[in-house]
Enzyme design. Structure first.
Site, PDB file in Angstrom:
ATOM      1  N   ARG A  25     -17.456 -49.464 -24.668  1.00  0.00           N
ATOM      2  CA  ARG A  25     -16.383 -48.737 -25.310  1.00  0.00           C
ATOM      3  C   ARG A  25     -15.776 -47.866 -24.048  1.00  0.00           C
ATOM      4  O   ARG A  25     -14.737 -47.411 -24.290  1.00  0.00           O
ATOM      5  CB  ARG A  25     -16.547 -47.756 -26.389  1.00  0.00           C
ATOM      6  CG  ARG A  25     -17.573 -48.259 -27.423  1.00  0.00           C
ATOM      7  CD  ARG A  25     -17.521 -47.718 -28.548  1.00  0.00           C
ATOM      8  NE  ARG A  25     -17.889 -46.098 -28.284  1.00  0.00           N
ATOM      9  CZ  ARG A  25     -17.379 -45.046 -28.995  1.00  0.00           C
ATOM     10  NH1 ARG A  25     -16.736 -45.427 -30.187  1.00  0.00           N
ATOM     11  NH2 ARG A  25     -17.732 -43.950 -28.483  1.00  0.00           N
ATOM     12  N   CYS A  52     -15.190  -9.402  -7.398  1.00  0.00           N
ATOM     13  CA  CYS A  52     -16.360 -10.268  -7.729  1.00  0.00           C
ATOM     14  C   CYS A  52     -17.560  -9.538  -8.115  1.00  0.00           C
ATOM     15  O   CYS A  52     -17.869  -8.543  -7.218  1.00  0.00           O
ATOM     16  CB  CYS A  52     -16.589 -11.270  -6.892  1.00  0.00           C
ATOM     17  SG  CYS A  52     -18.047 -12.222  -7.027  1.00  0.00           S
ATOM     18  N   CYS A  55     -20.471 -10.474  -5.476  1.00  0.00           N
ATOM     19  CA  CYS A  55     -20.391 -10.137  -3.832  1.00  0.00           C
ATOM     20  C   CYS A  55     -21.045  -8.999  -3.593  1.00  0.00           C
ATOM     21  O   CYS A  55     -21.271  -7.905  -4.183  1.00  0.00           O
ATOM     22  CB  CYS A  55     -18.902 -10.202  -3.569  1.00  0.00           C
ATOM     23  SG  CYS A  55     -18.046 -11.785  -3.424  1.00  0.00           S
ATOM     24  N   ASN A  77     -29.075  -8.729 -15.725  1.00  0.00           N
ATOM     25  CA  ASN A  77     -27.512  -9.018 -16.337  1.00  0.00           C
ATOM     26  C   ASN A  77     -27.076  -7.808 -16.918  1.00  0.00           C
ATOM     27  O   ASN A  77     -27.867  -6.965 -17.697  1.00  0.00           O
ATOM     28  CB  ASN A  77     -27.882 -10.024 -17.270  1.00  0.00           C
ATOM     29  CG  ASN A  77     -26.496 -10.661 -17.493  1.00  0.00           C
ATOM     30  OD1 ASN A  77     -25.488 -10.149 -17.736  1.00  0.00           O
ATOM     31  ND2 ASN A  77     -26.511 -12.031 -17.699  1.00  0.00           N
ATOM     32  N   HIS A 115     -19.141 -16.056  -1.160  1.00  0.00           N
ATOM     33  CA  HIS A 115     -18.751 -16.321  -2.672  1.00  0.00           C
ATOM     34  C   HIS A 115     -18.042 -17.485  -2.689  1.00  0.00           C
ATOM     35  O   HIS A 115     -18.170 -18.166  -3.975  1.00  0.00           O
ATOM     36  CB  HIS A 115     -17.151 -15.255  -2.727  1.00  0.00           C
ATOM     37  CG  HIS A 115     -16.562 -15.321  -3.943  1.00  0.00           C
ATOM     38  ND1 HIS A 115     -16.899 -14.728  -5.266  1.00  0.00           N
ATOM     39  CD2 HIS A 115     -15.498 -16.192  -4.426  1.00  0.00           C
ATOM     40  CE1 HIS A 115     -16.234 -14.948  -6.162  1.00  0.00           C
ATOM     41  NE2 HIS A 115     -15.331 -15.732  -5.622  1.00  0.00           N
ATOM     42  N   ASN A 155     -25.221 -22.666 -15.066  1.00  0.00           N
ATOM     43  CA  ASN A 155     -23.938 -23.245 -15.457  1.00  0.00           C
ATOM     44  C   ASN A 155     -23.001 -23.237 -14.320  1.00  0.00           C
ATOM     45  O   ASN A 155     -22.799 -22.311 -13.760  1.00  0.00           O
ATOM     46  CB  ASN A 155     -23.212 -22.390 -16.451  1.00  0.00           C
ATOM     47  CG  ASN A 155     -24.399 -22.302 -17.871  1.00  0.00           C
ATOM     48  OD1 ASN A 155     -24.982 -23.066 -18.294  1.00  0.00           O
ATOM     49  ND2 ASN A 155     -24.103 -21.016 -18.535  1.00  0.00           N
ATOM     50  N   GLY A 161     -17.837 -23.425 -18.682  1.00  0.00           N
ATOM     51  CA  GLY A 161     -17.474 -21.864 -19.227  1.00  0.00           C
ATOM     52  C   GLY A 161     -17.733 -20.694 -18.198  1.00  0.00           C
ATOM     53  O   GLY A 161     -17.681 -19.677 -18.365  1.00  0.00           O
ATOM     54  N   SER A 163     -16.648 -18.551 -15.221  1.00  0.00           N
ATOM     55  CA  SER A 163     -15.050 -18.243 -14.657  1.00  0.00           C
ATOM     56  C   SER A 163     -15.505 -17.407 -13.274  1.00  0.00           C
ATOM     57  O   SER A 163     -14.520 -17.584 -12.426  1.00  0.00           O
ATOM     58  CB  SER A 163     -14.661 -16.824 -15.630  1.00  0.00           C
ATOM     59  OG  SER A 163     -15.738 -16.065 -15.853  1.00  0.00           O
ATOM     60  N   HIS A 166     -18.766 -17.595  -7.765  1.00  0.00           N
ATOM     61  CA  HIS A 166     -19.769 -17.051  -6.908  1.00  0.00           C
ATOM     62  C   HIS A 166     -21.172 -17.787  -7.226  1.00  0.00           C
ATOM     63  O   HIS A 166     -21.523 -17.753  -8.600  1.00  0.00           O
ATOM     64  CB  HIS A 166     -19.998 -15.604  -6.975  1.00  0.00           C
ATOM     65  CG  HIS A 166     -20.855 -15.087  -5.865  1.00  0.00           C
ATOM     66  ND1 HIS A 166     -20.266 -14.217  -4.889  1.00  0.00           N
ATOM     67  CD2 HIS A 166     -22.236 -15.058  -5.355  1.00  0.00           C
ATOM     68  CE1 HIS A 166     -21.129 -13.923  -3.995  1.00  0.00           C
ATOM     69  NE2 HIS A 166     -22.234 -14.490  -4.404  1.00  0.00           N
ATOM     70  N   HIS A 168     -24.560 -18.692  -8.498  1.00  0.00           N
ATOM     71  CA  HIS A 168     -25.650 -18.027  -9.083  1.00  0.00           C
ATOM     72  C   HIS A 168     -26.119 -18.816 -10.253  1.00  0.00           C
ATOM     73  O   HIS A 168     -25.420 -19.592 -10.725  1.00  0.00           O
ATOM     74  CB  HIS A 168     -24.931 -16.769  -9.474  1.00  0.00           C
ATOM     75  CG  HIS A 168     -24.257 -16.635 -10.860  1.00  0.00           C
ATOM     76  ND1 HIS A 168     -22.723 -17.338 -10.631  1.00  0.00           N
ATOM     77  CD2 HIS A 168     -24.486 -16.666 -12.223  1.00  0.00           C
ATOM     78  CE1 HIS A 168     -22.303 -17.335 -11.929  1.00  0.00           C
ATOM     79  NE2 HIS A 168     -23.090 -16.908 -12.854  1.00  0.00           N
ATOM     80  N   GLN A 170     -28.912 -18.135 -13.854  1.00  0.00           N
ATOM     81  CA  GLN A 170     -29.452 -16.919 -14.762  1.00  0.00           C
ATOM     82  C   GLN A 170     -30.895 -17.529 -15.167  1.00  0.00           C
ATOM     83  O   GLN A 170     -31.234 -18.423 -15.092  1.00  0.00           O
ATOM     84  CB  GLN A 170     -28.429 -17.106 -16.127  1.00  0.00           C
ATOM     85  CG  GLN A 170     -27.092 -16.655 -15.640  1.00  0.00           C
ATOM     86  CD  GLN A 170     -26.287 -16.573 -16.886  1.00  0.00           C
ATOM     87  OE1 GLN A 170     -26.661 -15.855 -17.640  1.00  0.00           O
ATOM     88  NE2 GLN A 170     -25.041 -17.507 -16.921  1.00  0.00           N
ATOM     89  N   GLU A 184     -40.785 -30.631 -25.762  1.00  0.00           N
ATOM     90  CA  GLU A 184     -41.085 -31.458 -24.548  1.00  0.00           C
ATOM     91  C   GLU A 184     -42.955 -31.305 -24.610  1.00  0.00           C
ATOM     92  O   GLU A 184     -43.749 -32.137 -24.186  1.00  0.00           O
ATOM     93  CB  GLU A 184     -40.672 -31.208 -23.357  1.00  0.00           C
ATOM     94  CG  GLU A 184     -39.244 -31.802 -23.322  1.00  0.00           C
ATOM     95  CD  GLU A 184     -38.581 -31.692 -21.894  1.00  0.00           C
ATOM     96  OE1 GLU A 184     -39.387 -30.904 -20.971  1.00  0.00           O
ATOM     97  OE2 GLU A 184     -37.394 -31.968 -21.632  1.00  0.00           O
ATOM     98  N   HIS A 283     -37.224 -27.084 -16.371  1.00  0.00           N
ATOM     99  CA  HIS A 283     -38.248 -27.203 -17.642  1.00  0.00           C
ATOM    100  C   HIS A 283     -39.686 -26.916 -17.209  1.00  0.00           C
ATOM    101  O   HIS A 283     -39.917 -27.843 -16.466  1.00  0.00           O
ATOM    102  CB  HIS A 283     -38.122 -28.642 -18.260  1.00  0.00           C
ATOM    103  CG  HIS A 283     -36.999 -28.884 -18.864  1.00  0.00           C
ATOM    104  ND1 HIS A 283     -36.679 -29.955 -19.766  1.00  0.00           N
ATOM    105  CD2 HIS A 283     -35.872 -27.882 -19.151  1.00  0.00           C
ATOM    106  CE1 HIS A 283     -35.368 -29.553 -20.431  1.00  0.00           C
ATOM    107  NE2 HIS A 283     -35.053 -28.552 -19.955  1.00  0.00           N
ATOM    108  N   GLU A 318     -23.485 -36.025 -32.026  1.00  0.00           N
ATOM    109  CA  GLU A 318     -24.171 -35.204 -31.458  1.00  0.00           C
ATOM    110  C   GLU A 318     -24.252 -33.796 -32.230  1.00  0.00           C
ATOM    111  O   GLU A 318     -25.246 -33.240 -32.385  1.00  0.00           O
ATOM    112  CB  GLU A 318     -23.593 -34.652 -29.876  1.00  0.00           C
ATOM    113  CG  GLU A 318     -23.589 -35.631 -29.042  1.00  0.00           C
ATOM    114  CD  GLU A 318     -22.313 -36.813 -29.206  1.00  0.00           C
ATOM    115  OE1 GLU A 318     -21.465 -36.338 -30.013  1.00  0.00           O
ATOM    116  OE2 GLU A 318     -22.225 -37.737 -28.495  1.00  0.00           O
TER     117      GLU A 318
END
Ligand SMILES: [Zn+2]
Ligand SMILES: [Zn+2]
Length: 356
Positions: A25, A52, A55, A77, A115, A155, A161, A163, A166, A168, A170, A184, A283, A318
């Site tokens: 498809r 930032c 930085c 965080n 950065h 991410n 998502g 923004s 820099h 990094h 998490q 798993e 993982h 999904e």
């Protein structure tokens, strides 16, 4: 080898679920779901940005100030989704509902003081240091009695998502084990009890025997687009030896892993000559005190784009049903990644400009 099927269901052995491959498809007329192309995004950015949060020397939202760091820099965080200050006294819910304090630790790990670089552009030694930092974070946070799992993830890109470009990742160190890891672990354990084999080893073995989806391999590490890929360009990077976590991987194997990781990241960026967006997750075994000899540490990349401006939307199959429908063939996507250079396009450009 037969021609790859473009329309079939493939079994995902690590998740025990079907993935519908419907690559026939792919060329159908497309409406909507396109996003702006961020060509060379990052190229025009300065290496230091005054406002930032990541930085060196800058103040963060909490008022805390970053160190004048030169390498890798980890800190708690400022907007944690799990934290030591989460309320302990909770209102008991009604009936069958359950709740629990969202305790734990959320951290940010900056890959570099610069950065405007991405993980793909870091030197091999910098990537090795990062992998060692992941190991140290996993060991330190995992040793806390209240932490049963350490999820390390990145991410990357506006489309997932993020923004702030820099570089990094998490870390969420939680009192519960994340669902995919829990599945798993359970599935690998049952596979071992049934067959005496390590499930992820069997996956690596089948990938090597097939060969079409291998992206990179050295003495002790390997990368491939799995047969059962749910996303276009989905890629697994792993040591060939079975270790429940990064903490058990030897120094030389970490170096091999860094080399393969770097090669995959460069291929990603070179594919469309732009910073390639993805969700990357390590993982690893839970840190709840149990032994997990059948768990094989690996890194998964889930890229959200099917083309430079085409986002894979999660929809009926999904979100509604819980199984993936992939509009692309894993063999074709792997071939695209195999075809690009292993020299990052920005470096190649600089080398040309320098007349080398
Ligand atoms: Zn920055
Ligand atoms: Zn996995």
């Amino acid at each position: 080898m037969n021609k790859p099927n473009k329309w079939e269901q493939r079994w995902h052995p690590l998740r025990e679920e079907w993935v519908i491959i419907a690559a026939h498809r792919q060329d159908r007329p497309w409406r909507g779901e396109t996003i702006g192309r961020s060509e060379n995004a990052g190229g025009a950015l300065p290496d230091y940005v005054e406002d930032c949060y990541f930085c060196p020397r800058n103040a963060r939202v909490s008022g805390a100030r970053n160190d004048a760091y030169r390498g890798i820099y980890a800190f708690d965080n400022d907007h944690p989704c799990v934290g030591s200050t989460a309320p302990e006294q909770l209102e008991p819910p009604v009936g069958i509902f359950r709740n629990s304090p969202a305790t734990g630790t959320a951290r940010v790990v900056c890959y570099s003081p610069r950065h405007n670089v991405t993980l793909a552009e870091l030197d091999l030694t910098e990537i090795e240091s990062l992998i060692e930092a992941w190991r140290d974070q996993y060991t330190e946070l995992g040793s806390r009695p209240e932490v049963n799992h350490v999820l390390i993830f990145e991410n990357k890109g506006d489309v997932v998502g993020v923004s702030n470009p820099h570089p990094h990742c998490q870390i969420y160190a939680t009192n519960f084990v994340f669902k995919t890891i829990e599945a798993e672990v359970r599935i690998s354990k049952r596979h071992f009890e049934k067959t005496g084999g390590i499930l992820f080893q069997d996956v690596i073995d089948a990938e090597r025997r097939d060969g079409r989806r291998l992206l990179a391999e050295n003495d002790s590490a390997i990368a491939f687009v799995p047969y059962f890929a749910r996303y276009a360009y989905e890629t697994y990077v792993a040591p060939k030896g079975t270790y429940p976590s990064i903490a058990a991987v030897s120094r030389s194997e970490l170096r091999d892993l860094a080399a393969i990781l770097k090669e995959v990241l460069v291929r990603f960026d070179n594919l469309w000559r732009m910073p390639f967006p993805y969700v990357m997750a390590l993982h690893q075994a839970p840190t709840d005190g149990g032994l997990y000899p059948s768990v094989h540490f690996h890194i998964e990349f889930h890229p959200p784009l099917r083309a430079p401006t085409l986002l894979k939307y999660l929809a009926g199959p999904e979100i509604g049903g819980g199984n993936f429908l992939s509009d692309t063939s894993p063999e074709e996507k792997a071939a695209e990644l195999q075809a690009v250079s292993t020299v990052h396009y920005k470096q190649a450009g600089r080398r040309q400009a320098a007349g080398r």
